[in-house]
Design an enzyme around this catalytic site. Structure first.
Site, PDB file in Angstrom:
ATOM      1  N   SER A 140      -6.863   3.965   4.802  1.00 29.61           N
ATOM      2  CA  SER A 140      -5.693   4.661   4.243  1.00 29.61           C
ATOM      3  C   SER A 140      -6.092   6.083   3.857  1.00 29.61           C
ATOM      4  O   SER A 140      -7.227   6.306   3.416  1.00 29.61           O
ATOM      5  CB  SER A 140      -5.200   3.922   2.993  1.00 29.61           C
ATOM      6  OG  SER A 140      -4.299   4.742   2.259  1.00 29.61           O
ATOM      7  N   TYR A 153      -7.576  -0.352  -4.660  1.00 29.42           N
ATOM      8  CA  TYR A 153      -7.192  -0.204  -3.247  1.00 29.42           C
ATOM      9  C   TYR A 153      -7.925   0.982  -2.620  1.00 29.42           C
ATOM     10  O   TYR A 153      -8.480   0.878  -1.516  1.00 29.42           O
ATOM     11  CB  TYR A 153      -5.680  -0.023  -3.192  1.00 29.42           C
ATOM     12  CG  TYR A 153      -5.070   0.246  -1.836  1.00 29.42           C
ATOM     13  CD1 TYR A 153      -4.625  -0.798  -1.031  1.00 29.42           C
ATOM     14  CD2 TYR A 153      -4.860   1.553  -1.383  1.00 29.42           C
ATOM     15  CE1 TYR A 153      -4.008  -0.550   0.199  1.00 29.42           C
ATOM     16  CE2 TYR A 153      -4.252   1.807  -0.158  1.00 29.42           C
ATOM     17  CZ  TYR A 153      -3.825   0.751   0.630  1.00 29.42           C
ATOM     18  OH  TYR A 153      -3.211   1.009   1.837  1.00 29.42           O
TER      19      TYR A 153
HETATM   20  P1  NAD Z   1       2.833  -4.915   4.435  1.00 27.56           P
HETATM   21  O1  NAD Z   1       2.679  -5.344   3.017  1.00 27.56           O
HETATM   22  O2  NAD Z   1       4.185  -4.601   4.954  1.00 27.56           O
HETATM   23  O3  NAD Z   1       2.170  -6.013   5.394  1.00 27.56           O
HETATM   24  C1  NAD Z   1       0.909  -6.537   5.098  1.00 27.56           C
HETATM   25  C2  NAD Z   1       0.781  -7.908   5.727  1.00 27.56           C
HETATM   26  O4  NAD Z   1      -0.523  -8.417   5.383  1.00 27.56           O
HETATM   27  C3  NAD Z   1       1.807  -8.910   5.196  1.00 27.56           C
HETATM   28  O5  NAD Z   1       2.440  -9.562   6.280  1.00 27.56           O
HETATM   29  C4  NAD Z   1       0.969  -9.875   4.358  1.00 27.56           C
HETATM   30  O6  NAD Z   1       1.455 -11.209   4.351  1.00 27.56           O
HETATM   31  C5  NAD Z   1      -0.380  -9.777   5.047  1.00 27.56           C
HETATM   32  N1  NAD Z   1      -1.476 -10.230   4.177  1.00 27.56           N
HETATM   33  C6  NAD Z   1      -1.667  -9.952   2.859  1.00 27.56           C
HETATM   34  N2  NAD Z   1      -2.735 -10.606   2.399  1.00 27.56           N
HETATM   35  C7  NAD Z   1      -3.258 -11.312   3.445  1.00 27.56           C
HETATM   36  C8  NAD Z   1      -4.370 -12.188   3.589  1.00 27.56           C
HETATM   37  N3  NAD Z   1      -5.169 -12.492   2.542  1.00 27.56           N
HETATM   38  N4  NAD Z   1      -4.613 -12.711   4.800  1.00 27.56           N
HETATM   39  C9  NAD Z   1      -3.802 -12.442   5.852  1.00 27.56           C
HETATM   40  N5  NAD Z   1      -2.721 -11.639   5.771  1.00 27.56           N
HETATM   41  C10 NAD Z   1      -2.453 -11.077   4.578  1.00 27.56           C
HETATM   42  O7  NAD Z   1       1.821  -3.676   4.598  1.00 27.56           O
HETATM   43  P2  NAD Z   1       1.873  -2.393   5.560  1.00 27.56           P
HETATM   44  O8  NAD Z   1       2.458  -1.289   4.799  1.00 27.56           O
HETATM   45  O9  NAD Z   1       2.389  -2.753   6.881  1.00 27.56           O
HETATM   46  O10 NAD Z   1       0.298  -2.096   5.655  1.00 27.56           O
HETATM   47  C11 NAD Z   1      -0.479  -2.503   6.762  1.00 27.56           C
HETATM   48  C12 NAD Z   1      -1.847  -1.853   6.655  1.00 27.56           C
HETATM   49  O11 NAD Z   1      -1.718  -0.440   6.607  1.00 27.56           O
HETATM   50  C13 NAD Z   1      -2.637  -2.248   5.414  1.00 27.56           C
HETATM   51  O12 NAD Z   1      -4.030  -2.293   5.728  1.00 27.56           O
HETATM   52  C14 NAD Z   1      -2.373  -1.098   4.483  1.00 27.56           C
HETATM   53  O13 NAD Z   1      -3.355  -0.986   3.503  1.00 27.56           O
HETATM   54  C15 NAD Z   1      -2.378   0.053   5.457  1.00 27.56           C
HETATM   55  N6  NAD Z   1      -1.713   1.256   5.019  1.00 27.56           N
HETATM   56  C16 NAD Z   1      -0.390   1.228   4.744  1.00 27.56           C
HETATM   57  C17 NAD Z   1       0.237   2.408   4.355  1.00 27.56           C
HETATM   58  C18 NAD Z   1       1.696   2.464   4.067  1.00 27.56           C
HETATM   59  O14 NAD Z   1       2.145   3.447   3.480  1.00 27.56           O
HETATM   60  N7  NAD Z   1       2.488   1.486   4.484  1.00 27.56           N
HETATM   61  C19 NAD Z   1      -0.506   3.583   4.261  1.00 27.56           C
HETATM   62  C20 NAD Z   1      -1.857   3.566   4.543  1.00 27.56           C
HETATM   63  C21 NAD Z   1      -2.447   2.384   4.929  1.00 27.56           C
HETATM   64  C1  4PL Z   2      -0.060   8.558   0.773  1.00 27.46           C
HETATM   65  O1  4PL Z   2      -1.932   3.396   1.759  1.00 27.46           O
HETATM   66  O2  4PL Z   2      -1.416   6.384   2.077  1.00 27.46           O
HETATM   67  C2  4PL Z   2       1.221   5.552  -0.936  1.00 27.46           C
HETATM   68  C3  4PL Z   2       0.574   3.093  -0.532  1.00 27.46           C
HETATM   69  N1  4PL Z   2       1.006   6.837  -0.554  1.00 27.46           N
HETATM   70  O3  4PL Z   2      -0.424   2.565   0.352  1.00 27.46           O
HETATM   71  C4  4PL Z   2      -0.988   3.584   1.017  1.00 27.46           C
HETATM   72  C5  4PL Z   2       0.123   7.126   0.423  1.00 27.46           C
HETATM   73  C6  4PL Z   2       0.521   4.529  -0.324  1.00 27.46           C
HETATM   74  C7  4PL Z   2      -0.577   6.130   1.059  1.00 27.46           C
HETATM   75  C8  4PL Z   2      -0.380   4.821   0.632  1.00 27.46           C
END
Ligand code: NAD
Ligand code: 4PL
Length: 247
Positions: A140, A153
């Site tokens: 992230s 996180y």
């Molecule tokens: P989300 O919460 O929509 O989806 C995450 C999924 O992971 C869910 O389906 C959940 O059930 C699953 N999960 C949680 N714990 C688990 C476990 N122990 N085992 C298996 N599955 C599990 O999240 P998202 O926003 O789609 O994020 C996806 C990835 O992108 C993550 O690694 C998150 O940290 C990263 N990320 C997201 C953002 C954002 O802004 N959405 C930004 C940077 C990074």
């Molecule tokens: C810029 O990884 O990358 C909020 C929440 N804001 O999870 C993230 C920023 C979130 C991010 C993320």
């Protein structure tokens, strides 16, 4: 439609929804057989059904060694994996004053140790099969920005980048690459249901380009890293956030 991943099997963790689901969909569009894995078994099934074709669902908790072991026994019957995308994660919004040891341990356990457990099993399987492989870890851009309300996180996501660098060194000789992607704020299912949804205005102000980040912005970059075009890239961190942070 390009079929650049045909003949390959991809495992995407945490792909019942959000970014993981978009990644699975894009890899399937590129011709891969995709395994949707998630702790949410019902969600994984419906995500696999929505992708159709060669997608299938196998429920697993990435932080539970027994669950990961069962996942890989089942994957073995599918001929193993060529592409691993470590995407499963908990995305918390917890004020610093509420960050206690239980929260810290839970986040490190799922977001960092879960990535290790799945990577250990997947890359052992790739090496045993003498197959080239790809590991793509979803970190992230909060690691660069030090974003508030997510201290554990941010630490876990920094750990994922460090692990990716070491993994690239350990596995290069087996023709397995390891790279990390750092998304910025993305309008995923999880984010829409969280207080992070209020941050888009602020984040857009910092971005070089206007707009709200979408799961497909990340999925397209992951598909590139999984493809033969990226064969000479390893140990890298690719930041995908419309220029919010520049490093
Ligand atoms: P989300 O919460 O929509 O989806 C995450 C999924 O992971 C869910 O389906 C959940 O059930 C699953 N999960 C949680 N714990 C688990 C476990 N122990 N085992 C298996 N599955 C599990 O999240 P998202 O926003 O789609 O994020 C996806 C990835 O992108 C993550 O690694 C998150 O940290 C990263 N990320 C997201 C953002 C954002 O802004 N959405 C930004 C940077 C990074
Ligand atoms: C810029 O990884 O990358 C909020 C929440 N804001 O999870 C993230 C920023 C979130 C991010 C993320």
């Amino acid at each position: 439609m390009s079929e650049r991943l045909s003949g390959r099997t991809a495992l995407v963790t945490g792909s019942a929804q959000g970014i993981g689901k978009a990644i699975a969909k894009r890899l399937a569009a590129d011709g891969a057989t995709v395994v949707i894995s998630d702790i949410n078994a019902e969600g994984a099934k419906s995500a696999a059904a929505s992708i159709g074709g060669k997608a299938r669902a196998i429920a697993a908790d990435v932080s539970d060694p027994a669950s990961v072991k069962a996942l890989f026994s089942e994957l073995e019957t599918l001929g193993g994996v060529d592409i691993l995308v470590n995407n499963a994660s908990i995305v918390p919004f917890v004020a610093w004053d509420d960050v206690d040891l239980d929260h810290w341990r839970k986040i490190i356990d799922v977001n960092l140790t879960g990535t290790f457990l799945v990577t250990r099993a997947a890359t052992d399987q790739m090496r045993a099969a003498k197959k080239p492989g790809r590991v793509i870890n979803i970190s992230s851009n909060t690691f660069f920005a030090g974003t508030p309300n997510m201290a554990a996180y941010v630490a876990a996501k920094g750990g994922v980048i460090g692990f990716t660098r070491a993994l690239a060194t350990e596995l290069g000789k087996y023709n397995i690459t390891a790279n990390a992607v750092t998304p910025g704020l993305i309008e995923s299912d999880g984010i829409k249901d969280s207080p992070h949804n209020q941050a888009f205005g602020f984040v857009e102000m910092l971005q070089a380009m206007p707009g709200k980040g979408q799961p497909e912005h990340i999925a397209d970059v992951v598909a590139f890293l999984a493809s033969d075009d990226a064969r000479w890239i390893t140990g890298q961190t690719l930041n995908v956030d419309a220029g919010m942070v520049r490093h």
